[in-house]
Structures are given as structure tokens and as C-alpha cells.
Design a protein around this motif. Structure first.
Motif, PDB file in Angstrom:
ATOM      1  N   LYS A 191       0.870  -1.256  -0.209  1.00 32.88           N
ATOM      2  CA  LYS A 191      -0.177  -0.006  -0.202  1.00 32.88           C
ATOM      3  C   LYS A 191       0.688   1.153   0.105  1.00 32.88           C
ATOM      4  O   LYS A 191       0.383   2.311  -0.598  1.00 32.88           O
ATOM      5  CB  LYS A 191      -0.925  -0.021   1.238  1.00 32.88           C
ATOM      6  CG  LYS A 191      -2.018  -1.050   1.053  1.00 32.88           C
ATOM      7  CD  LYS A 191      -2.948  -0.953   2.263  1.00 32.88           C
ATOM      8  CE  LYS A 191      -4.108  -2.040   2.136  1.00 32.88           C
ATOM      9  NZ  LYS A 191      -5.136  -1.989   3.476  1.00 32.88           N
ATOM     10  N   ALA A 192       2.056   1.019   0.646  1.00 35.77           N
ATOM     11  CA  ALA A 192       3.042   2.235   0.728  1.00 35.77           C
ATOM     12  C   ALA A 192       3.344   2.769  -0.643  1.00 35.77           C
ATOM     13  O   ALA A 192       3.662   4.044  -0.996  1.00 35.77           O
ATOM     14  CB  ALA A 192       4.027   2.125   1.603  1.00 35.77           C
ATOM     15  N   TYR A 193       3.518   1.647  -1.438  1.00 40.81           N
ATOM     16  CA  TYR A 193       4.026   2.103  -3.037  1.00 40.81           C
ATOM     17  C   TYR A 193       2.883   3.098  -3.692  1.00 40.81           C
ATOM     18  O   TYR A 193       3.285   3.935  -4.322  1.00 40.81           O
ATOM     19  CB  TYR A 193       4.118   0.533  -3.600  1.00 40.81           C
ATOM     20  CG  TYR A 193       4.379   0.784  -5.053  1.00 40.81           C
ATOM     21  CD1 TYR A 193       5.644   1.053  -5.723  1.00 40.81           C
ATOM     22  CD2 TYR A 193       3.304   0.787  -6.329  1.00 40.81           C
ATOM     23  CE1 TYR A 193       6.011   1.099  -6.899  1.00 40.81           C
ATOM     24  CE2 TYR A 193       3.669   0.931  -7.628  1.00 40.81           C
ATOM     25  CZ  TYR A 193       4.845   1.226  -8.047  1.00 40.81           C
ATOM     26  OH  TYR A 193       5.240   1.321  -9.238  1.00 40.81           O
ATOM     27  N   TYR A 194       1.604   2.843  -3.208  1.00 44.60           N
ATOM     28  CA  TYR A 194       0.831   3.539  -4.008  1.00 44.60           C
ATOM     29  C   TYR A 194       0.374   4.893  -3.247  1.00 44.60           C
ATOM     30  O   TYR A 194      -0.213   5.874  -3.829  1.00 44.60           O
ATOM     31  CB  TYR A 194      -0.646   2.817  -4.061  1.00 44.60           C
ATOM     32  CG  TYR A 194      -0.407   1.740  -5.198  1.00 44.60           C
ATOM     33  CD1 TYR A 194      -0.181   1.857  -6.553  1.00 44.60           C
ATOM     34  CD2 TYR A 194      -0.361   0.272  -4.778  1.00 44.60           C
ATOM     35  CE1 TYR A 194      -0.042   0.945  -7.500  1.00 44.60           C
ATOM     36  CE2 TYR A 194      -0.422  -0.820  -5.740  1.00 44.60           C
ATOM     37  CZ  TYR A 194      -0.018  -0.573  -7.095  1.00 44.60           C
ATOM     38  OH  TYR A 194       0.196  -1.353  -7.743  1.00 44.60           O
ATOM     39  N   LYS A 195       1.094   4.932  -2.191  1.00 41.77           N
ATOM     40  CA  LYS A 195       0.942   6.330  -1.182  1.00 41.77           C
ATOM     41  C   LYS A 195       2.327   7.243  -1.558  1.00 41.77           C
ATOM     42  O   LYS A 195       2.124   8.375  -1.160  1.00 41.77           O
ATOM     43  CB  LYS A 195       0.555   5.935   0.130  1.00 41.77           C
ATOM     44  CG  LYS A 195      -0.581   5.247   0.268  1.00 41.77           C
ATOM     45  CD  LYS A 195      -0.928   4.982   1.835  1.00 41.77           C
ATOM     46  CE  LYS A 195      -2.338   4.648   2.337  1.00 41.77           C
ATOM     47  NZ  LYS A 195      -2.456   4.272   3.610  1.00 41.77           N
ATOM     48  N   ALA A 252       2.420  -1.690   4.900  1.00 39.99           N
ATOM     49  CA  ALA A 252       3.205  -2.659   4.621  1.00 39.99           C
ATOM     50  C   ALA A 252       2.385  -3.676   3.950  1.00 39.99           C
ATOM     51  O   ALA A 252       2.968  -4.658   3.396  1.00 39.99           O
ATOM     52  CB  ALA A 252       4.083  -3.067   5.548  1.00 39.99           C
ATOM     53  N   ALA A 253       0.991  -3.749   4.057  1.00 45.89           N
ATOM     54  CA  ALA A 253       0.415  -4.703   3.646  1.00 45.89           C
ATOM     55  C   ALA A 253       0.211  -4.725   2.125  1.00 45.89           C
ATOM     56  O   ALA A 253       0.390  -3.826   1.281  1.00 45.89           O
ATOM     57  CB  ALA A 253      -1.274  -4.602   3.997  1.00 45.89           C
ATOM     58  N   ARG A 301      -7.461  -5.205 -11.234  1.00 50.04           N
ATOM     59  CA  ARG A 301      -6.662  -4.484 -10.235  1.00 50.04           C
ATOM     60  C   ARG A 301      -7.124  -5.043  -8.962  1.00 50.04           C
ATOM     61  O   ARG A 301      -8.395  -5.304  -8.863  1.00 50.04           O
ATOM     62  CB  ARG A 301      -7.122  -2.873  -9.994  1.00 50.04           C
ATOM     63  CG  ARG A 301      -8.578  -2.464 -10.043  1.00 50.04           C
ATOM     64  CD  ARG A 301      -8.956  -1.108  -9.754  1.00 50.04           C
ATOM     65  NE  ARG A 301     -10.156  -0.705  -9.666  1.00 50.04           N
ATOM     66  CZ  ARG A 301     -10.724  -0.689  -8.480  1.00 50.04           C
ATOM     67  NH1 ARG A 301     -10.217  -1.337  -7.326  1.00 50.04           N
ATOM     68  NH2 ARG A 301     -12.146  -0.355  -8.489  1.00 50.04           N
ATOM     69  N   ALA A 302      -6.303  -5.532  -8.096  1.00 49.14           N
ATOM     70  CA  ALA A 302      -6.768  -5.913  -6.652  1.00 49.14           C
ATOM     71  C   ALA A 302      -6.558  -4.903  -5.860  1.00 49.14           C
ATOM     72  O   ALA A 302      -7.244  -4.837  -4.695  1.00 49.14           O
ATOM     73  CB  ALA A 302      -5.913  -7.003  -6.329  1.00 49.14           C
ATOM     74  N   ASN A 303      -5.723  -3.765  -5.913  1.00 48.94           N
ATOM     75  CA  ASN A 303      -5.719  -2.748  -5.007  1.00 48.94           C
ATOM     76  C   ASN A 303      -6.599  -1.797  -5.415  1.00 48.94           C
ATOM     77  O   ASN A 303      -7.209  -1.594  -6.325  1.00 48.94           O
ATOM     78  CB  ASN A 303      -4.192  -1.987  -5.261  1.00 48.94           C
ATOM     79  CG  ASN A 303      -3.124  -2.939  -4.651  1.00 48.94           C
ATOM     80  OD1 ASN A 303      -2.827  -2.716  -3.581  1.00 48.94           O
ATOM     81  ND2 ASN A 303      -2.567  -3.811  -5.727  1.00 48.94           N
ATOM     82  N   SER A 304      -6.683  -0.536  -4.360  1.00 46.49           N
ATOM     83  CA  SER A 304      -7.980   0.356  -4.560  1.00 46.49           C
ATOM     84  C   SER A 304      -7.112   1.586  -5.391  1.00 46.49           C
ATOM     85  O   SER A 304      -6.687   2.450  -4.823  1.00 46.49           O
ATOM     86  CB  SER A 304      -8.388   0.782  -3.371  1.00 46.49           C
ATOM     87  OG  SER A 304      -8.995  -0.028  -2.770  1.00 46.49           O
ATOM     88  N   VAL A 318      -1.491  -9.516   2.791  1.00 50.04           N
ATOM     89  CA  VAL A 318      -0.355 -10.234   3.688  1.00 50.04           C
ATOM     90  C   VAL A 318       0.250  -8.877   4.330  1.00 50.04           C
ATOM     91  O   VAL A 318       0.663  -8.060   3.524  1.00 50.04           O
ATOM     92  CB  VAL A 318       0.333 -10.887   2.763  1.00 50.04           C
ATOM     93  CG1 VAL A 318       1.787 -11.335   3.512  1.00 50.04           C
ATOM     94  CG2 VAL A 318      -0.336 -12.142   2.247  1.00 50.04           C
ATOM     95  N   GLY A 319       0.508  -8.669   5.576  1.00 50.53           N
ATOM     96  CA  GLY A 319       1.070  -7.643   5.991  1.00 50.53           C
ATOM     97  C   GLY A 319       0.325  -6.672   6.957  1.00 50.53           C
ATOM     98  O   GLY A 319      -0.926  -6.926   6.806  1.00 50.53           O
TER      99      GLY A 319
END
Length: 404
Positions: A180-184, A363-364, A236-239, A358-359
Motif C-alpha cells: 500500500k505504501a507504494y501507491y501512497k 506494508a500490507a 486491479r486488486a488494489n484500490s 499479507v502484512g
């Protein structure tokens, strides 16, 4: 006769013989993110006497000690150009949506241009940039670093020798993990557009763009004329707005199928690879490692190759006309893929029943159930996720209409 514009002119020694060419005057636009790679590389080239980093531009000040004290620091390219004369090379390593305006601005100068991948965020911008480069006479290198691998020459030789028989198709497989941090990390991460400006930050157009570009290069598909069809199936699995799990299926003008099956939602990261499927064997190229594995009835061989630096190649092109490894027009085939993704329907969300997180907290990371096998099936059969009948594949491939 004077020295042509854009050529590094060597100094003459007292006895009339040429000495080494003077160091190229370089400006770097974007000193954070991938710009830090360029800073390190420019430091290496400066130590060899090939470049002089005279100016950098970034709205965020560079990290202390990352830029030579002699380099001027500017908040943007406009200010840099107003305050810096006689540049030989401008390197642009900035967010995707800024590539077109910055690249066009750079081409109004006498400097050559190194533009990070993807070149721009639309086919229209690509055509504008190509027209500007042609009008200016400047050289443009696109930062597909994997194309500098010496393994590509070895692949050409084994194909010519028939080592793996007749080449029947090419596939690219990418299994990376992004949390998630990657997309933030920035306001453009995972976006298709920002305030009406194209970004197209998806799995195939940014993090795993080299997989697509490398497969196209091996297939001999460089320009827009080298591709006859592109199909996309985006999920996409991420938001996020863009795709993180996708299949792109391409057919070249020579009739060769290329299937790219890519995800940022794997259980564990694996270095991406391009596979050549032959009638008598396979060749697998792990492009981040410059490692080539060839399997035939005679056995298996593996070799790791060196790689030519694209900035060094552009400098050599300026000095003595050495052929560019990744010139702008040779990104035309890749830009058709990007345009197909840009104009495709919004990526379909993957049903949460097939996504495991996971995470914790930022970090998830998302893991799509069975994605590793799905990627292998897609590439071996040149099939999309829906054609494989995966339960979360809720869409069908979208055919892109190539420009006339």
C-alpha cells in the motif's frame, strides 16, 4: 568547417593530434526517485571525464551531498534553461505525466535528450515529441535500460542459428509485489490521469514496462508499423485507478504472437523474464539480471552477460555516431501497447474473495489467489485470464484499434 551542432568536438594538442573530447555538459531534471540512479551514474561518468553535471532541477531540493557543489540547483526546467548555457545533454527522470512537456522544452535547446520510460503517456504526445525531435535534429534516447543488455545480441545469434528451432511466440512474465505504501508514495502512483492529464501508471506501462519493451525488441517490433494488433485484459486488486494484474496480447507485422502476463500482486517477488518459445526448445531471458537460459534436447546452458549503459551510449552517439540503443522512434511499438491500455475500459476489480492481504498497515500487499499458475498458463497458451476461465476474471479482452 565548424563542428555540427550536438557534436562533442575534441581539443587538438600542440602537434595537431586530437585529444579526448571535452566532458559533456549535462543537466538532470528530477533528482529523487529514479533520478538518484542517474546521479550515481553521472558521478561514475564524471570520474571518467565523460560528463560534467552542471545543473539539476527539482521542486524538492536534492539530498545533502547528492549533487556536486559545482552544479547549480533550480526548482524547474524553465529556470534551469534560463540560467544555464551550452548544454550538451538533458536527462529527464520525472513523473510520467511531465515527460511530454519537459521533453518538448528540452528539444527547443541545442542539447540531446535522455527521457526515462515510458516516453510519454499517450500516442498523441509521442507523435508530438517525435515531430519536435525531427524538427530540432536532436537525438532522443528512451530509458529502457534492459535493451542495453548484451544478451540481446546472443539471442539474435541463437535465433539465426536455429538453436531453439523456429520461433513460434514470445511471452513476458512479471511477478512482483507492491504494498500500500507504494501507491501512497506520490499523488500520481496508480493513476490513469490527474486533473485530465494522462498518467497511465499501470503494471505494464511503468514497473514492468521493461518486460513489454524487451519482448517487443526481441520480436523485432520497434516502430508503430511493426505491430498489427493489441488486446488488453486489465484488472486491479488494489484500490487504484490503473491495473496491477493484466494480460496484454500483441501480434507483430511478421505474425509473431507476444503475450505479456504481469502482476504486482504475487505471493513472493520473482525477477521478471521473457521466454522465447521455439519448435525445438526455449530461451528464457531474466532481463534484470542479464541472464539467459537455453533449453533444448541437447541440454541446458546458462550465461550472464554485460550491459551497455544508455547514457554512455548516447554520449558515444554524440561523439562518433555510434548507433543509439533505444531511440525514440523505436519506442513506437511500446507506445501502441501503452495507448491500448490508456484507452481500454477501466480495470476490473478482482473479487475480494480471491485476494489475500499479507502484512499490516501500509506494508500490507495484495496477493491474488493462484496468480503464479495463472501467469504461466496465460503465457504458455497465449491466453487471457478470462479465456482460462479464472473465477475472478470478470471481463473479456479488449481489442485496440490501431491508428490508420
Amino acid at each position: 568547417m565548424g563542428t555540427p551542432a550536438g557534436t562533442l568536438s575534441p581539443k587538438a594538442d600542440p602537434e595537431g593530434g586530437p585529444l579526448a573530447a571535452p566532458a559533456a555538459r549535462v543537466a538532470l531534471v528530477g533528482v529523487h526517485g529514479f533520478g538518484t540512479h542517474h546521479l550515481r551514474n553521472l558521478e561514475r561518468l564524471a570520474a571518467a571525464g565523460e560528463v560534467d553535471l552542471v545543473a539539476v532541477a527539482d521542486p524538492q531540493p536534492p539530498a545533502e551531498g547528492s549533487v556536486p557543489p559545482s552544479a547549480a540547483v533550480f526548482p524547474g526546467l524553465a529556470e534551469l534553461l534560463a540560467g544555464t548555457q551550452d548544454l550538451d545533454l538533458i536527462i529527464v527522470a520525472t513523473p510520467i505525466q511531465t515527460h511530454a512537456p519537459l521533453g518538448l522544452a528540452a528539444l527547443t535547446t541545442s542539447a540531446d535528450l535522455y527521457l526515462e520510460k515510458p516516453p510519454v503517456a499517450s500516442l498523441a504526445d509521442f507523435n508530438r515529441l517525435a515531430d519536435a525531435a525531427a524538427a530540432s535534429g536532436r537525438s532522443v534516447q528512451i530509458g529502457f535500460q534492459s535493451l542495453g543488455s548484451h544478451a540481446l545480441g546472443a539471442i539474435g545469434e541463437l535465433l539465426a542459428a536455429g538453436t531453439i528451432g523456429t520461433l513460434q511466440g514470445i511471452s513476458a512474465t512479471g511477478r512482483w509485489v507492491r504494498d500500500k505504501a507504494y501507491y501512497k508514495r506520490s499523488r500520481w502512483a496508480g493513476k490513469r490521469s490527474i486533473d485530465g492529464v494522462d498518467v497511465v501508471d499501470g503494471v505494464a506501462t511503468n514497473p514492468l514496462a521493461h518486460a513489454v519493451a524487451t519482448a517487443l525488441r526481441i520480436a523485432g517490433a520497434r516502430t508503430t508499423a511493426d505491430v498489427v494488433s493489441v488486446e488488453t485484459e486489465l484488472y486491479r486488486a488494489n484500490s487504484i485507478e490503473s491495473d496491477d494484474t493484466s494480460v496484454i496480447r500483441i501480434r507483430t507485422a511478421a505474425g509473431l504472437p507476444i503475450t505479456c502476463a504481469l502482476t504486482l500482486c504475487a505471493g513472493e517477488p520473482v525477477e521478471p523474464y521473457v521466454t522465447l518459445h521455439g519448435s525445438a526448445g526455449t530461451a528464457v531471458f531474466h532481463y534484470t539480471e542479464d541472464r539467459l537460459t537455453v533449453r533444448t534436447a541437447a541440454g541446458t546452458t546458462e550465461e550472464t552477460f554485460g550491459r551497455e549503459d544508455l547514457t554512455g551510449n548516447l554520449l558515444a552517439h554524440r561523439r562518433n555516431g555510434e548507433r543509439l540503443i533505444s531511440p525514440l522512434l523505436d519506442s513506437g511499438a511500446f507506445m501502441l501497447v501503452l495507448e491500448a491500455i490508456r484507452t481500454a475500459p477501466l480495470p476490473a476489480p478482482i473479487d475480494g474473495a480471491y485476494v489475500q492481504w499479507v502484512g499490516d498497515a501500509d506494508a500490507a500487499h495484495a496477493v491474488v489467489t493462484g496468480i503464479e499458475e495463472a501467469l504461466e498458463q496465460a503465457t504458455s497458451r497465449h491466453a487471457t485470464f478470462s479465456e482460462l476461465g479464472l473465477p475472478w476474471a470478470s471481463t473479456a479482452p479488449t481489442a485496440f484499434t490501431l491508428p490508420a
